[in-house]
Motif scaffolding. Structure first.
Motif, mmCIF file in Angstrom:
data_model
loop_
_atom_site.group_PDB
_atom_site.id
_atom_site.type_symbol
_atom_site.label_atom_id
_atom_site.label_comp_id
_atom_site.label_asym_id
_atom_site.label_seq_id
_atom_site.Cartn_x
_atom_site.Cartn_y
_atom_site.Cartn_z
ATOM 1 N N HIS A 55 0.827 -1.208 0.000
ATOM 2 C CA HIS A 55 0.000 0.000 0.000
ATOM 3 C C HIS A 55 0.867 1.267 0.000
ATOM 4 N N ASN A 58 2.309 1.841 -3.440
ATOM 5 C CA ASN A 58 1.289 2.380 -4.343
ATOM 6 C C ASN A 58 1.028 3.862 -4.078
ATOM 7 N N GLN A 59 1.043 4.255 -2.811
ATOM 8 C CA GLN A 59 0.834 5.664 -2.484
ATOM 9 C C GLN A 59 1.967 6.535 -3.012
ATOM 10 N N ARG A 61 3.935 5.833 -5.526
ATOM 11 C CA ARG A 61 3.833 5.852 -6.984
ATOM 12 C C ARG A 61 2.736 6.810 -7.438
ATOM 13 N N LYS A 62 1.648 6.830 -6.718
ATOM 14 C CA LYS A 62 0.546 7.720 -7.082
ATOM 15 C C LYS A 62 0.932 9.185 -6.858
ATOM 16 N N GLN A 63 1.655 9.468 -5.785
ATOM 17 C CA GLN A 63 2.083 10.841 -5.535
ATOM 18 C C GLN A 63 3.038 11.335 -6.620
ATOM 19 N N LYS A 64 3.967 10.497 -7.036
ATOM 20 C CA LYS A 64 4.890 10.905 -8.100
ATOM 21 C C LYS A 64 4.153 11.117 -9.415
ATOM 22 N N LYS A 65 3.204 10.246 -9.700
ATOM 23 C CA LYS A 65 2.435 10.400 -10.929
ATOM 24 C C LYS A 65 1.619 11.683 -10.907
ATOM 25 N N GLU A 66 1.026 12.003 -9.770
ATOM 26 C CA GLU A 66 0.267 13.246 -9.673
ATOM 27 C C GLU A 66 1.171 14.470 -9.769
#
Length: 805
Positions: A55, A58-59, A61-66
């Protein structure tokens, strides 16, 4: 009966050590009631389970993508700065006006020509794509303009030819850009649609294979129609941005418009108003501003006028007809700019950075002592009792007196040493080189002596500069001698060796012998700044940039900077059409110090480059001229001086220059006799460290005259008895690995008896190493002359004629 006693040779066994295997009780008694430390549980150690680790990944990775998506949305949006695209044609056959015309004629938005000096710049507003671009162009021949604009461009659009890709000028341009650091780039091909349909696919495959060397795994886009131009714009808007470290930590600005207000007292100096979009970091009015190519300046205030290129123009309703509405154009916004002008910040004299770049040295700052009677008698010329009188030797041996000697001579001694070092080794090859060159010239003239070619030969000879040819020949000789006999030189016969090498010393070991970095510093070192811990200061400043919020103009705002005390020639230079690019300086970056840069020679440059030659530096966002010292790139505390830039490997160039915090790319150019600038070396900034010691080595050689076991009589190293006694403490070595020392002089002609650690061979050579610390010359100049543009047509027409003849 006598008891048996063991003899001295009896075997003695080791005694048993019972303390190694203690029981539990003995360990508790020794512990005196202390308990062992308990192991922390997973909850206390904050160790996550596998599910929680997944988890968390994933968080992140999501922060970098955003963050990447937010950066894409910010660039070119209504709240951010326009997307700056630099268009660079890499081939002479590429039509730049045609490519820019396709981008302007696309149905995606409106076009606003820019007031900047070049006609090939415009602003493209696309409300449908919610994006706005600012297109500029630069030809590869205009080297400084190209490199300066590449430092601030968000994306570089390379235009390739459908057959060759790029020519020699384009390849030279790519070499400079790769060494400086490439931002986001896109490749576009022009002319593929004009080929027959059957050959288009083959042409694209052939071009992709040719481009693969420079740009592996990059996609080629077509630019021959308006539809392809629209696809190219979408690609430019959606691709991921690449960052350049030296500009992301500083605020920078590309000038869209300028205005000059002369001063009332002096019309040659005034206030320069620069308008543009803030990029990189927030801009504070109290910080200094560096205009590339013209130096550092202070700012008076920052204004916030109306954005002249809004993505969504304001809508005004008419009072007569409320249902009728009209859009405010960009020209109307410029007219209303005076009414809506807001002053963001004004400079605070107490908090504003100073322009002082050098320390004003105080000659009376050092500790003064009253001279003794012995020193006074020496100053009056009375020799001391029991001392040896030696002619032409500096009086006294203390470091304090040596420092005053350096203050009087400055760097003239070092320059003279280099001249004498090189002058002694130039004579013995003159006759062979001149005879050989004359025979080759006669053979070439005999081979090409025809009626049709004589005119071309005469024209070719008129263009040849004989003085530059002779100077280049001498450099090639010196470089070849340096490779064959590194650091070797002949002892002068007209000057005593103890006088000629009075600033040199002998070392037991170059690597381990001590050398004080604060010893006998030149007067220029009193003018520079030095950090107590440069790495700590750099880390602290970068941490403040990331964490501390700066008061001032935010990124993406359209502002007007009031730059004070700007000379009129700077304004005239930009009125001719050159781009005005400004960077804000970090703390201490206006102060002078000693910069060390790791560089390696560019493969395309074959001519020798000597130390202390004037070169042109592109260091990060700065451009200046200086004369560097070359030294070996090692991890030791002393670094050997190099007289030439080697063809392979990396070395360190040392210059006096303003402080710049790494990382920063470094490019070295040399101005040729025809005015063109050629790239000679590339690298990066290593450190700002005045204590880095560059040690020059001089090797004196002698010939073994008589050899007897470990003793030998050596001649031709010195030519007087006094010189042999002067250099007696210095250790000797030979080319075959023997070591020794001088035992005593023989006669008055410089012969000396030496002892070695082994028998010498008759073909061996005796050497003596002498060392001296050298310092760079203070030749820093922030003003770099504009190079002559490299025109591809001139190069292509001149070279084949010489080859054909």
């Amino acid at each position: 009966m006598a008891a048996h006693r063991s003899g001295p040779l009896k075997q003695q066994n080791k005694a048993h050590k019972g303390g190694r295997h203690r029981g539990r009780g003995s360990a508790q008694r020794d512990g005196k009631g202390r308990l062992a430390v308990k192991a922390l549980s997973k909850k206390v150690r904050r160790e996550l389970s596998r599910v929680d680790q997944r988890h968390r990944a994933n968080q992140l990775r999501k922060q970098k993508k955003e963050a990447v998506l937010a950066e894409k949305r910010q660039l070119g949006s209504k709240d951010g700065a326009p997307h700056h695209v630099l268009v660079v044609p890499l081939h002479d056959k590429v039509s730049l006006p045609e490519a820019l015309g396709l981008l302007q004629e696309s149905d995606t938005g409106t076009v606003h020509p820019s007031e900047w000096g070049s006609t090939h710049s415009f602003m493209l507003l696309c409300p449908r794509l919610k994006h706005r671009w600012f297109f500029t162009s630069a030809k590869p021949g205009d080297l400084h303009t190209l490199l300066d604009m590449a430092k601030v461009a968000d994306t570089i659009l390379f235009l390739l030819d459908s057959q060759d890709g790029w020519d020699s000028t384009g390849d030279y341009c790519l070499s400079c850009l790769f060494a400086q650091g490439l931002p986001t780039y896109t490749l576009a091909v022009q002319g593929v649609s004009g080929l027959p349909p059957k050959k288009q696919l083959d042409a694209r495959k052939k071009l992709s294979k040719a481009v693969e060397k420079r740009f592996p795994d990059d996609k080629l886009l077509l630019l021959d129609s308006q539809q392809e131009a629209g696809l190219l714009l979408r690609q430019l808007a959606n691709q991921k941005q690449r960052h350049l470290a030296f500009r992301d930590r500083r605020a920078y600005l590309f000038a869209h418009s300028t205005d000059f207000v002369p001063s009332e007292e002096n019309h040659l100096v005034g206030t320069l108003k620069v308008s543009g979009y803030v990029r990189g970091q927030a801009l504070n009015v109290n910080s200094l501003l560096h205009i590339i190519g013209h130096g550092d300046f202070q700012m008076k205030q920052i204004d916030a006028p109306v954005d002249p290129f809004p993505l969504n123009p304001r809508v005004l309703k008419s009072q007569k007809d409320p249902h009728m509405a009209m859009e405010v154009s960009a020209t109307d916004a410029v007219v209303e700019m005076e009414e809506d002008l807001k002053v963001l910040m004004k400079a605070d004299p107490d908090r504003q950075e100073s322009l002082q770049s050098e320390v004003i040295p105080d000659p009376m700052e050092g500790e003064q002592t009253w001279p003794t009677e012995e020193e006074l008698s020496e100053a009056n010329g009375v020799p001391k009792e029991g001392s040896k009188v030696v002619k032409k030797v500096p009086k006294g041996t203390s470091s304090y007196q040596a420092e005053w000697i350096l203050d009087e001579d400055g760097e003239s001694g070092g320059e003279g040493d280099d001249y004498d070092d090189d002058l002694e080794r130039e004579d013995f090859m003159d006759e062979e080189s001149q005879d050989g060159s004359s025979e080759e010239e006669e053979e070439e003239e005999c081979e090409t002596m025809t009626i049709g070619e004589s005119v071309r030969d005469d024209l070719y000879d008129e263009k040849v500069d004989e003085e530059s040819e002779e100077q280049m020949l001498e450099k090639y000789k010196q470089e070849r001698l340096e490779e064959m006999f590194p650091d070797e030189m002949d002892t002068p016969r007209d000057v005593a060796a103890r006088v000629r090498f009075q600033k040199y010393r002998g070392l037991k070991s170059f690597r381990t012998s001590p050398w004080d970095p604060k010893e006998n510093l030149p007067l220029d070192y009193a003018r520079i700044f030095q950090f107590q811990n440069f790495t700590h200061t750099r880390r602290r400043i970068f941490k403040e940039i990331e964490e501390k919020e700066v008061e001032g103009a935010e990124v993406g705002w359209y502002v007007t900077l009031h730059v004070s005390e700007v000379p009129l020639p700077v304004v005239e230079y930009f009125r001719q059409g050159a781009p005005l690019i400004a960077f804000s300086l970090l703390p201490h970056e206006q102060k002078m110090s000693v910069l060390n840069m790791v560089v390696s020679r560019h493969p395309g440059h074959k001519e020798p480059v000597k130390a202390k030659e004037e070169l042109i530096f592109h260091c990060g966002f700065r451009r200046f001229r200086a004369s560097p010292l070359f030294s070996q790139h090692t991890a030791a505390d002393k670094h050997k001086f190099q007289r030439f830039l080697p063809p392979e490997g990396a070395l360190v160039a040392t210059v006096y220059a303003p402080i710049t915090f790494p990382p920063a790319s470094v490019l070295l150019f040399k101005q040729n006799s025809n005015g063109m600038h050629s790239l000679i070396a590339t690298g990066h900034l290593l450190s700002v460290d005045p204590d880095r010691m560059v040690i020059k080595r001089v090797v004196l050689s002698g010939h073994p005259f008589k050899i007897l076991t470990k003793m030998a009589v050596v001649r031709y190293m010195f030519f007087s008895r006094e010189d042999v006694l002067w250099f007696k403490p210095v250790e000797l070595r030979t080319k075959w690995g023997r070591r020794g020392h001088i035992k005593e002089p023989l006669g008055t002609h410089g012969h000396m008896k030496c002892t070695f650690d082994g028998k010498l061979k008759s073909q061996d050579t005796v050497l003596m190493n002498l060392y001296k610390r050298v310092f760079p010359k203070w030749t820093y100049d922030p003003y770099v002359p504009e190079p002559v543009p490299w025109v591809q047509s001139e190069v292509s027409t001149a070279v084949p004629e010489v080859d054909m003849e």
